[in-house]
Design a protein around this motif. Structure first.
Motif, PDB file in Angstrom:
ATOM      1  N   LEU A   1      15.470  41.241  21.448  1.00 18.65           N
ATOM      2  CA  LEU A   1      15.096  41.257  19.919  1.00 18.65           C
ATOM      3  C   LEU A   1      14.051  42.267  19.769  1.00 18.65           C
ATOM      4  O   LEU A   1      13.036  42.501  20.790  1.00 18.65           O
ATOM      5  N   LEU A   2      14.309  43.045  18.997  1.00 17.15           N
ATOM      6  CA  LEU A   2      13.037  43.946  18.467  1.00 17.15           C
ATOM      7  C   LEU A   2      12.970  43.934  16.778  1.00 17.15           C
ATOM      8  O   LEU A   2      13.610  43.961  16.223  1.00 17.15           O
ATOM      9  N   PHE A   3      11.585  43.835  16.795  1.00 16.59           N
ATOM     10  CA  PHE A   3      11.175  43.387  15.242  1.00 16.59           C
ATOM     11  C   PHE A   3      10.046  44.097  14.953  1.00 16.59           C
ATOM     12  O   PHE A   3       9.107  44.153  15.778  1.00 16.59           O
ATOM     13  N   ALA A   4       9.708  45.028  13.940  1.00 12.93           N
ATOM     14  CA  ALA A   4       8.572  45.793  13.438  1.00 12.93           C
ATOM     15  C   ALA A   4       8.332  45.667  12.012  1.00 12.93           C
ATOM     16  O   ALA A   4       9.294  45.793  11.230  1.00 12.93           O
ATOM     17  N   HIS A   5       7.118  45.603  11.766  1.00 16.82           N
ATOM     18  CA  HIS A   5       6.757  45.690  10.363  1.00 16.82           C
ATOM     19  C   HIS A   5       5.463  46.259  10.333  1.00 16.82           C
ATOM     20  O   HIS A   5       4.529  46.195  10.866  1.00 16.82           O
ATOM     21  N   PRO A   6       5.068  46.909   9.106  1.00 17.59           N
ATOM     22  CA  PRO A   6       3.814  47.778   8.675  1.00 17.59           C
ATOM     23  C   PRO A   6       2.761  46.894   8.345  1.00 17.59           C
ATOM     24  O   PRO A   6       1.664  47.453   8.119  1.00 17.59           O
ATOM     25  N   GLU A   7       3.132  45.653   7.974  1.00 14.31           N
ATOM     26  CA  GLU A   7       2.151  44.601   7.404  1.00 14.31           C
ATOM     27  C   GLU A   7       2.092  43.603   8.171  1.00 14.31           C
ATOM     28  O   GLU A   7       2.924  43.116   8.680  1.00 14.31           O
ATOM     29  N   ARG A   8       0.950  43.166   8.519  1.00 20.19           N
ATOM     30  CA  ARG A   8       0.354  42.050   9.425  1.00 20.19           C
ATOM     31  C   ARG A   8       0.822  40.842   9.029  1.00 20.19           C
ATOM     32  O   ARG A   8       1.487  39.807   9.733  1.00 20.19           O
ATOM     33  N   GLU A   9       0.557  40.378   7.657  1.00 22.33           N
ATOM     34  CA  GLU A   9       0.994  39.160   7.263  1.00 22.33           C
ATOM     35  C   GLU A   9       2.413  38.861   7.415  1.00 22.33           C
ATOM     36  O   GLU A   9       2.926  37.650   7.697  1.00 22.33           O
ATOM     37  N   PRO A  10       3.233  39.615   6.738  1.00 30.56           N
ATOM     38  CA  PRO A  10       4.652  39.339   6.987  1.00 30.56           C
ATOM     39  C   PRO A  10       5.280  39.353   8.359  1.00 30.56           C
ATOM     40  O   PRO A  10       6.170  38.630   8.671  1.00 30.56           O
ATOM     41  N   PHE A  11       4.626  40.309   9.358  1.00 32.91           N
ATOM     42  CA  PHE A  11       5.038  40.276  10.582  1.00 32.91           C
ATOM     43  C   PHE A  11       4.559  38.736  11.096  1.00 32.91           C
ATOM     44  O   PHE A  11       5.739  38.173  11.845  1.00 32.91           O
ATOM     45  N   ASP A  12       3.325  38.328  10.840  1.00 37.04           N
ATOM     46  CA  ASP A  12       3.265  36.989  11.651  1.00 37.04           C
ATOM     47  C   ASP A  12       3.995  35.795  10.914  1.00 37.04           C
ATOM     48  O   ASP A  12       4.324  34.589  11.720  1.00 37.04           O
ATOM     49  N   ALA A  13       4.239  36.029   9.647  1.00 40.98           N
ATOM     50  CA  ALA A  13       5.244  34.902   9.118  1.00 40.98           C
ATOM     51  C   ALA A  13       6.557  34.725   9.693  1.00 40.98           C
ATOM     52  O   ALA A  13       6.979  33.996  10.078  1.00 40.98           O
ATOM     53  N   ALA A  14       7.119  36.102   9.833  1.00 39.42           N
ATOM     54  CA  ALA A  14       8.479  36.101  10.091  1.00 39.42           C
ATOM     55  C   ALA A  14       8.383  35.816  11.750  1.00 39.42           C
ATOM     56  O   ALA A  14       9.144  35.084  11.871  1.00 39.42           O
TER      57      ALA A  14
END
Length: 414
Positions: free
Chosen positions: A227-240
């Motif tokens: 799996l590879l998941f990346a997000h520019p914002e911390r809160e959506p990243f942590d929630a996902a």
């Protein structure tokens, strides 16, 4: 699905595939008989399956060592044909349930596609943020602990409701798929690795996690259980990430803590949000820079050099009595064939070098390494002294290819 399982032409096609792949099989005599009387065998198998009379022989577990040790299920030859048909029909039925970000074991998909998509996402991320201080991605890189051996297949497994929905609730079809999954070996966990049904089911079982991460924004890709998941914002990243781990727990699975990597990905590798920084990420055998440049990962690069060095040394030893130009042309031809993806004896990394790797610096370093390796093999000298005797332009005239030039030519093609 049950009606299609009675189509004898599907079984005949599987017999053809097995015959084309056969290399000194223990069932070689039986396979030859099946090929000679292919239509009859196909009709018999199709009829047995369609009438619900197919009862597989218990599989034989074998421990093999390839990239990593694993247990595979050895199937009797007729069962391999039936498993092939069931696996093909399952792959077709499962396809609409998979998100676009899944790249494993699907027609037209490959690891290279997942890597190329991530590189493109990185380039778009940089273009959308002209100020380097605004750039950066919170990134999760992980795989599932012992995935194939850990999937629950007991009566309470979530796999069976997933499959029931795909086969339209047909109890006959579901019973056949269940028989293929169990492969005659009652157990609570583990897909039948080595059977054609294992790969589509491996894709299907992680689909709740796929939907969770693919719908969170940012970037997501999966190949197998990588799996590879990346997000520019911390809160959506942590929630996902939390939601995905909850889905894994509900599936009876967990991430492999030994390979879990949580980083803040930037061009300079600075840390962010209490996560360590990274300036490059390894995924599916590639090293991907924040600028979107793709190179071979360290272990793949080392394996490539070792393979080429062995070929160069053996060719040089075989031609020890020849003149310099003859040896040079032979070595140039050997390296050119090794790096040509269409050549039968190409190195394993050749397709990636030609179609995926875009890191000019790494390609230039490989070109320079090849100059030194061939010059040393031809002259018996090392370093600058060897290159003075046999300069790169002479090696080029003898057929030694340039990886940088091949990459540039590929980029200019429409």
């Amino acid at each position: 699905m049950l009606e299609r399982l009675g189509d004898a032409s599907l079984y005949a096609a599987q017999i053809e595939r097995l015959h084309a792949r056969a290399r000194g099989e223990r069932d070689g005599a039986l396979l030859s008989r099946m090929v000679q009387d292919q239509r009859r065998f196909a009709r018999i198998l199709a009829d047995e399956v369609a009438r619900g009379r197919w009862a597989p022989e218990p599989a034989v577990r074998r421990r093999i060592a390839a990239d990593k040790p694993r247990t595979v299920f050895g199937l009797a030859l007729p069962d391999r044909v039936v498993h092939g048909v069931i696996g093909e029909l399952l792959a077709d039925a499962i396809e609409p349930a998979l998100v676009d970000q899944v790249h494993s074991y699907r027609r037209g998909r490959s690891p290279a596609g997942a890597v190329a998509r991530f590189a493109d996402y990185l380039r778009r991320h940089r273009r959308a943020r002209p100020d380097p201080r605004d750039r950066g991605l919170y990134l999760l890189r992980a795989d599932v602990r012992d995935y194939g051996d850990s999937v629950p297949v007991g009566p309470a497994s979530r796999l069976w409701p997933m499959l029931a929905g795909l086969v339209g609730g047909d109890p006959g079809a579901l019973a056949l798929v269940r028989a293929a999954v169990m492969a005659g070996l009652p157990r609570e966990r583990g897909l039948p690795t080595g059977s054609p049904v294992a790969t589509p089911l491996g894709n299907l079982y992680l689909s709740p996690v796929d939907r969770c991460l693919a719908g969170a924004g940012g970037f997501y890709a999966r190949y197998g259980d990588d799996l590879l998941f990346a997000h520019p914002e911390r809160e959506p990243f942590d929630a996902a990430r939390a939601a995905a781990e909850a889905e894994l727990a509900a599936l009876g699975l967990e991430l492999n803590s030994n390979k879990l990597r949580l980083v803040f990905f930037t061009g300079c590798g600075r840390s962010g949000g209490r996560l360590p920084g990274a300036g490059a990420v390894s995924y599916l055998g590639c090293r991907i820079g924040f600028d979107g440049a793709v190179g071979l990962a360290g272990d793949k690069l080392s394996a490539l050099r070792a393979d080429l060095a062995r070929r160069i040394a053996r060719t040089a030893a075989a031609l020890a009595g020849e003149d310099l130009e003859s040896r040079g042309r032979a070595l140039g031809a050997v390296v050119a064939a090794a790096l040509d993806p269409s050549a039968p004896l190409a190195v394993r990394q050749a397709p990636a070098l030609r179609a995926l790797v875009t890191d000019r610096r790494q390609l230039g370093e490989l070109d320079a390494w090849l100059w030194r390796a061939l010059a040393a093999a031809l002259t018996g000298e090392r370093g600058v002294r060897a290159l003075r005797a046999v300069p790169p332009r002479r090696l080029r005239a003898w057929g030694l290819p340039s990886l940088v030039a091949a990459r540039n030519r590929g980029r200019r093609r429409p």
